[in-house]
Write an enzyme that holds these catalytic residues in place. Structure first.
Site, PDB file in Angstrom:
ATOM      1  N   GLU A 173      35.234  45.850  40.178  1.00 36.01           N
ATOM      2  CA  GLU A 173      35.558  46.470  38.877  1.00 36.01           C
ATOM      3  C   GLU A 173      34.312  46.850  38.076  1.00 36.01           C
ATOM      4  OE1 GLU A 173      38.460  44.071  36.730  1.00 36.01           O
ATOM      5  OE2 GLU A 173      40.013  44.547  38.193  1.00 36.01           O
ATOM      6  N   GLU A 292      43.691  44.062  44.355  1.00 38.35           N
ATOM      7  CA  GLU A 292      44.268  43.174  43.338  1.00 38.35           C
ATOM      8  C   GLU A 292      45.557  43.834  42.868  1.00 38.35           C
ATOM      9  OE1 GLU A 292      41.850  41.644  40.115  1.00 38.35           O
ATOM     10  OE2 GLU A 292      40.063  41.672  41.388  1.00 38.35           O
TER      11      GLU A 292
HETATM   12  O1  AHR Z   1      42.499  38.417  38.964  1.00 31.22           O
HETATM   13  C1  AHR Z   1      41.933  38.181  37.706  1.00 31.22           C
HETATM   14  C2  AHR Z   1      40.851  39.192  37.344  1.00 31.22           C
HETATM   15  O2  AHR Z   1      41.461  40.448  37.197  1.00 31.22           O
HETATM   16  C3  AHR Z   1      39.772  39.442  38.363  1.00 31.22           C
HETATM   17  O3  AHR Z   1      38.721  38.531  38.279  1.00 31.22           O
HETATM   18  C4  AHR Z   1      39.295  40.802  37.987  1.00 31.22           C
HETATM   19  O4  AHR Z   1      38.754  41.499  39.081  1.00 31.22           O
HETATM   20  C5  AHR Z   1      40.512  41.477  37.401  1.00 31.22           C
HETATM   21  O5  AHR Z   1      40.239  42.104  36.200  1.00 31.22           O
END
Ligand code: AHR
Length: 518
Positions: A173, A292
């Site tokens: 990110e 994610e």
């Molecule tokens: O999964 C929680 C957080 O969400 C992670 O660390 C990050 O990559 C995302 O913003």
């Protein structure tokens, strides 16, 4: 009653089901690692300190690959802290989650745990505070057989054989201002490209994931992907998508339609990949790594908890974002899996974020039990049943208006066919009030081997959750399936409760026409 018609074209393949579609994510965050997968002293801990009860649930979940060690955490992480004798490992501040990191679990311990769980490791490198050299060092330490300072250090630290990690994330990110070492698209694109080049020089087998946007609402979304891919497309194999969904302001209709949002997100990123590949004349494919995804009540975290956590003491493994999932959340997770499968011609892998305690399908308490959250079930059933190929389906269903996505289908579905000819249908009913009556038609003579649904349990409501004391939410047999075979076609009529996610598995038979269930 919502009438819907589903035709399944078993001969028309969309894509092979990517085995890595059923990935998970273990971040050094909150109680995911410490007091999650790892708790020496727990009655169920093994000799290495890992909880065998949690491990058994991870295996049951059917996870195939796990991203590690972050997340935001990785952007300040020094991998060297987590190797070597444990008593000599430094304790450090983790600025991403305002916590204290003891480094008692690192590369070796995680590789051991992943091997026990039968998982592939997807390793992220730090492109926040660190860069090309440290990423290369970590790769050499992990994958080179021996005879160099780094690989011999690994051997001296107890791993004679290389870890053989194939899959690597180039940071996390990096478009987000919250990220340690946040960069603009050109800065990140250049760094990712040079890191990728060096990593491929060191080990040509690596597969690399470049970081896409943190979400579709980022002001730089689209331009970020375009710029980063222009720098890296000749080096990388996948670009990441991160997608979290939540119910806001009681707008359950939009929430239940989260799969529509994911479909659109994936279509947009796929379009940008094609655009950049065409521009650069690249023939090699670039997959989408949805590394994610989940339901996450992020508004609550941002408005009510984040500031307190990020400005307080520096606790070890604090309770962070331990969302307790409802039936509705589980139905949304099931429908997001339908979207991932439908898009498996473009989605090369996906990781439910995260695995234990932190927005996770598995919860556990220190010195206490481990249990399945509601969201555990659609994931476990999909990873067990979606085998072989995704096939084309045609669905006619009534629609309903939503504030976030406009008019959406009330029923959604995807189908897979395994090598042995068994077919799995995954179906969601997004209506909060009405049953759906779905007519299914597919070629051949198939019997319903198993039909299960996840919905509001008797005496519960759409907010019912599983807790450590009681787990009322679990899949139940879907009785309402009628079947007939005529003219070489199997026809089913399925009744789906409101707010439900279901899976039916059909097996080919030579048996004469029979009604399995009334
Ligand atoms: O999964 C929680 C957080 O969400 C992670 O660390 C990050 O990559 C995302 O913003």
């Amino acid at each position: 009653m919502i009438p819907a018609d589903l035709r399944v074209h078993l001969g028309e393949t969309v894509a092979a089901v990517p085995p890595r579609l059923f990935g998970g994510f273990v971040e050094h965050m909150g109680r995911c690692v410490y007091q999650g997968i790892y708790e020496p002293g727990h009655p169920a801990a093994d000799a290495g300190g890992f909880r065998s009860d949690v491990l058994a649930l991870v295996r049951e979940l059917g996870v195939t690959v796990v991203r590690y060690p972050g997340g935001n955490f990785v952007s300040g992480y020094r991998w060297e802290d987590g190797v070597g004798p444990r008593e000599q490992r430094p304790v450090r501040l983790d600025a991403a989650w305002h916590s204290t990191e003891t480094n008692q679990v690192g590369l070796h311990e995680f590789a051991d745990w992943a091997a026990k769980a039968g998982l592939e490791v997807m390793q992220a490198v730090n492109l926040g505070t660190r860069g090309i050299e440290e990423a290369g060092d970590l790769l050499e330490y992990s994958n080179h057989p021996g005879g160099t300072e780094l690989s011999d250090r690994r051997r001296a630290n107890g791993a004679e054989e290389p870890f053989g990690i194939t899959l690597w994330c180039l940071g996390n990110e990096m478009d987000g201002p919250w990220q340690i070492g946040h960069k603009n698209a050109d800065e990140y694109g250049r760094l990712a490209a040079e890191t990728a080049r060096y990593m491929k020089f060191l080990d040509h087998r690596v597969e690399l994931v470049v970081a896409g946007s943190s979400n579709m609402e980022m002001p730089t979304f689209g331009e970020w992907e375009r710029t980063v891919l222009r720098h890296t497309a000749d080096q990388v194999d996948h670009i990441s998508v991160h997608a979290y969904y939540e119910e806001t302001d009681g707008d359950v209709a939009s929430f239940l339609a989260s799969g529509v949002g994911l479909d659109r997100y994936l279509a947009t990123v796929a379009g940008i990949i094609d655009e950049v590949r065409a521009e650069l004349g690249l023939s090699r494919p670039i997959g989408i790594s949805v590394d994610e995804w989940n339901v996450w009540y992020q508004t609550d975290w941002n408005e009510n908890h984040k500031d307190a956590v990020l400005s307080g003491d520096w606790p070890e493994s604090p309770r962070l974002i331990e969302d307790a999932y409802t039936v509705t959340d589980a139905v949304v997770v099931g429908s997001l899996l339908i979207s991932l499968l439908r898009n498996s011609d473009r989605v090369s892998m996906a990781n439910l974020a995260q695995l234990v305690n932190v927005i996770a399908p598995i919860r556990c308490e220190p010195d206490g039990p481990a249990w399945r959250q509601t969201t555990f079930f659609p994931f476990a059933l999909t990873s067990a049943r979606a085998r072989g190929r995704v096939v084309r389906t045609e669905l006619k269903t009534p629609t309903a208006p939503t504030a976030r996505y406009g008019e959406v289908d009330l029923v959604d579905s995807v189908a897979t066919i395994a090598d042995d000819g068994s077919v799995s249908l995954f179906v969601v009913n997004r209506s909060t009030a009405d049953e759906a009556s779905v007519s299914v038609e597919l070629a051949g003579d198939l019997i319903v081997a198993d039909a299960q649904t996840l919905t509001v349990p008797p005496g519960g409501d759409r907010f019912t959750r599983n807790t450590q004391d009681a787990q009322p939410v679990a899949p139940v047999v879907l009785d309402a399936v009628a079947r007939e075979v005529a003219d070489g076609l199997t026809r089913l009529r399925i009744s789906l409760p409101p707010i439900s996610w279901s899976v039916l598995t059909l097996r080919p038979t030579t048996a004469p026409q029979e009604a399995l269930r009334a």
